[in-house]
Design a protein around this motif. Sequence first.
Motif, mmCIF file in Angstrom:
data_model
loop_
_atom_site.group_PDB
_atom_site.id
_atom_site.type_symbol
_atom_site.label_atom_id
_atom_site.label_comp_id
_atom_site.label_asym_id
_atom_site.label_seq_id
_atom_site.Cartn_x
_atom_site.Cartn_y
_atom_site.Cartn_z
ATOM 1 N N SER A 1 109.132 -16.678 42.517
ATOM 2 C CA SER A 1 110.319 -15.880 42.816
ATOM 3 C C SER A 1 111.488 -16.846 42.973
ATOM 4 O O SER A 1 111.297 -18.042 43.215
ATOM 5 C CB SER A 1 110.112 -15.069 44.096
ATOM 6 O OG SER A 1 110.043 -15.925 45.216
ATOM 7 N N VAL A 2 112.705 -16.327 42.866
ATOM 8 C CA VAL A 2 113.873 -17.188 42.979
ATOM 9 C C VAL A 2 114.022 -17.776 44.380
ATOM 10 O O VAL A 2 114.738 -18.753 44.562
ATOM 11 C CB VAL A 2 115.179 -16.464 42.566
ATOM 12 C CG1 VAL A 2 115.164 -16.131 41.083
ATOM 13 C CG2 VAL A 2 115.410 -15.230 43.410
ATOM 14 N N ASP A 3 113.304 -17.207 45.359
ATOM 15 C CA ASP A 3 113.348 -17.784 46.700
ATOM 16 C C ASP A 3 112.143 -18.678 46.992
ATOM 17 O O ASP A 3 111.909 -19.054 48.135
ATOM 18 C CB ASP A 3 113.543 -16.719 47.776
ATOM 19 C CG ASP A 3 112.592 -15.555 47.651
ATOM 20 O OD1 ASP A 3 111.827 -15.499 46.682
ATOM 21 O OD2 ASP A 3 112.610 -14.681 48.541
ATOM 22 N N ALA A 35 112.615 -23.378 43.264
ATOM 23 C CA ALA A 35 113.691 -22.563 43.839
ATOM 24 C C ALA A 35 114.876 -23.430 44.247
ATOM 25 O O ALA A 35 116.033 -23.061 44.012
ATOM 26 C CB ALA A 35 113.172 -21.776 45.037
ATOM 27 N N LEU A 83 116.544 -24.498 41.082
ATOM 28 C CA LEU A 83 117.211 -23.346 40.492
ATOM 29 C C LEU A 83 118.551 -23.090 41.168
ATOM 30 O O LEU A 83 119.557 -22.840 40.505
ATOM 31 C CB LEU A 83 116.317 -22.112 40.610
ATOM 32 C CG LEU A 83 116.933 -20.784 40.198
ATOM 33 C CD1 LEU A 83 117.250 -20.772 38.706
ATOM 34 C CD2 LEU A 83 115.994 -19.637 40.546
ATOM 35 N N SER A 84 118.571 -23.165 42.479
ATOM 36 C CA SER A 84 119.810 -22.942 43.223
ATOM 37 C C SER A 84 120.892 -23.928 42.789
ATOM 38 O O SER A 84 122.037 -23.548 42.539
ATOM 39 C CB SER A 84 119.539 -23.070 44.721
ATOM 40 O OG SER A 84 120.727 -22.924 45.449
ATOM 41 N N GLN A 119 121.983 -23.130 39.169
ATOM 42 C CA GLN A 119 122.860 -21.955 39.135
ATOM 43 C C GLN A 119 124.275 -22.323 39.560
ATOM 44 O O GLN A 119 125.249 -21.911 38.930
ATOM 45 C CB GLN A 119 122.318 -20.857 40.052
ATOM 46 C CG GLN A 119 121.100 -20.161 39.504
ATOM 47 C CD GLN A 119 120.470 -19.215 40.507
ATOM 48 O OE1 GLN A 119 120.444 -19.466 41.708
ATOM 49 N NE2 GLN A 119 119.938 -18.119 40.000
ATOM 50 N N ALA A 173 114.806 -18.758 33.272
ATOM 51 C CA ALA A 173 115.000 -17.486 33.964
ATOM 52 C C ALA A 173 114.021 -16.469 33.381
ATOM 53 O O ALA A 173 113.852 -16.379 32.169
ATOM 54 C CB ALA A 173 116.432 -17.006 33.782
ATOM 55 N N SER A 230 114.718 -11.923 39.222
ATOM 56 C CA SER A 230 114.036 -12.252 40.472
ATOM 57 C C SER A 230 113.010 -13.365 40.363
ATOM 58 O O SER A 230 112.489 -13.810 41.382
ATOM 59 C CB SER A 230 113.366 -10.996 41.036
ATOM 60 O OG SER A 230 112.370 -10.538 40.138
ATOM 61 N N CYS A 231 112.686 -13.819 39.158
ATOM 62 C CA CYS A 231 111.647 -14.846 38.993
ATOM 63 C C CYS A 231 112.051 -15.901 37.972
ATOM 64 O O CYS A 231 112.975 -15.699 37.195
ATOM 65 C CB CYS A 231 110.323 -14.210 38.562
ATOM 66 S SG CYS A 231 109.486 -13.363 39.910
ATOM 67 N N VAL A 232 111.338 -17.005 38.021
ATOM 68 C CA VAL A 232 111.521 -18.084 37.057
ATOM 69 C C VAL A 232 110.156 -18.551 36.551
ATOM 70 O O VAL A 232 109.151 -18.424 37.238
ATOM 71 C CB VAL A 232 112.285 -19.290 37.650
ATOM 72 C CG1 VAL A 232 113.723 -18.934 37.940
ATOM 73 C CG2 VAL A 232 111.606 -19.826 38.878
#
Length: 150
Positions: A26-28, A49, A52-53, A56, A83, A87-89
């Motif tokens: 998940s993105v978190d 995550a 990813l942050s 982004q 991506a 909500s997921c990667v």
Amino acid sequence: METELLAELRAVKRRVPHLAGGLVASVDGLLVAHDTHGAEPSGLAAMTAASLSLAQRLADTTGQGEFRESVVRGEHGYVATYAAGGSCVLTLLAHPDVNVGRLHLEARRCARRIAELLNDALTPKDPRDPGRPAPSTVPPRPNTPPSNGS
């Protein structure tokens, strides 16, 4: 759901020579599914995550638009993140002799398929026909005449 995601991870691994493994997170940073041998999947999901942050923010700050993918090349191979919906990667680990073009081609397809699987899992189903989405419970907006600007 996890079975289908795992099947996608294994399929991309078969299609891309020199791919070492992968995961869906998940993105978190929560681990959703993985096929990683030799890498601790929960820690890798959390690092994905964090990466990813930053990716982004970098894309946004430089005007490049919404995040699509990032690739890190190290001395011993690649870590590529794509991506997979909102909500997921998808994160893939590859050996240094991987064909990067093939990796991108197959990973992008895999990420789209993962996004579809996740979307299907989250879409309420019509109990009368499980293959169809549930009917909307929101009434349609009434037709209103256009404003004349006053």
